[in-house]
Design a protein around this motif. Sequence first.
Motif: not given
Length: 484
Positions: A75-90, A32-43
């Motif tokens: 905003i979320l209501d208007a972009s529900r298609d993105n949310a649904l597609e992302s939930l299925a994919l991820e 799907i894509g790369p994700v930032a791998a955080g640590d205590e410094e980022d926190t």
Amino acid sequence: MRAVLHFIGGTWSKAASGRTYDNRSPWSGELIGPVAAGDEEDTRRAIDAAHRAFAQWSQAPPAQRQTILLRAADILDASRDNALESLALETGCGSQFGRIQVDFAVSLLRQAAQLAYRPVGELLVSDIPGTQAMAVRRPVGVVGAIAPWNASLTLSGRAIVGPIALGNTVVLKPSEESPYTGGAIWAEILLEAGLPPGVLNVVTHAPGEAGVIADALLDSRHVKRINFTGSTPTGRRLAEKAGSRLKRVVLQLSGQNPMIVAEDADVGYAVEAAAYGAFLHQGQLCMCARRIYVARPVADEFLARFAAKVATLPAGDPADPATVVGPVINEWALATLERRVKQAVDAGARVLAGGEATPPCYPATVLVDVPPDTELAEGETFGPIVTVEIVESAEEAVELANRSDLGLVASIISRDVPRALRLASRLEVGIVHVNDQTVNDEPQMPFGGVKDTGWGRFGIGVAADEFTELQWVSARDQDRAFPF
């Protein structure tokens, strides 16, 4: 979906170390894509940003907080298609449960908007003449929110929206399995809605490194509350560490939820309810029915019809609207399901439906005669597996249900509602649904369990109890005489 970065102080940033990990689909395995791998410094950077933002946000006019949350809902209501597609994919979330999540999150934002105008205290009566007293609720400061992957949009929203509405700031740690739908998507929505920098911060981490982020949240003197949704073993470790630091936590942990089919139940309705309650989102919900107790007079009919129903539930691609049972979240989860079913069968259990994995899915599965010392009987099995036990009466079912160390939710199917309510009062759980299945939630309800299922409650109606401090303030309108 693009790369997922940290969201700290209103800006997107890479991990301080520069490390990333691969976010992959549980259905196809595709990147799907790369994700930032955080640590205590980022926190620590995120905590500092939240702490700096608190002074202004806690004093923001209620109209500002309300407007931002209502705008975010739109905003979320208007972009529900993105949310649904992302939930299925991820997360392998099918369209049915995806819609439930989006609807809940939209409602959560709209209901939380009114928290800005809720009463902030009460007048108290003093026995000392000339004294005026008040109990005033004030936001606590920085809240650390730790959310799971299984209902990523809903549970991360529940972890952050109430605290923010009450004037707190938040550092959110989503699961490594849902860095976008459990984290970055909320940052995108609230940023667009106009949330000031630092009020919400999101830190992601690589698999196996959640403890680093949690420890940084626990160790910081600026973090005043931790809310966590996840397994009981992890929650216990978190509570032990928080206790040594005298830090308050809200814990929503495991459930091994009983569904009781009484002697007078409508069997057809009970079958439909049980199938939904046990297998929604592949059974990967803390609310799912894990144990079904069926009174003997209706047991044969129920078992026959339930097994037949379950055998027809289609498994496969979560993007297909016809799919009921999608992929489990990862290979480890699939192996755990296979091992536990094999252990139960080897010990004498019988499989009435399902029971054979078709990776990455595990089919909806029903077992009977499960020995009480097996893992399926003793604890929460997070997947599309339910056990059925025949009992002599609903009263016996209550006694058996109460033997569990877990106590989230139960349901009772019966035509005799007064009797069912009496049984409900004896169940050692935080939630009981009469003539419904176990998977229910609404933003305003006090959601939570008892025993090893956790401490505290989530819900808009009780958010102030968990995420504000109660301060006693008194004022004298005349001088007081002192004895020395």
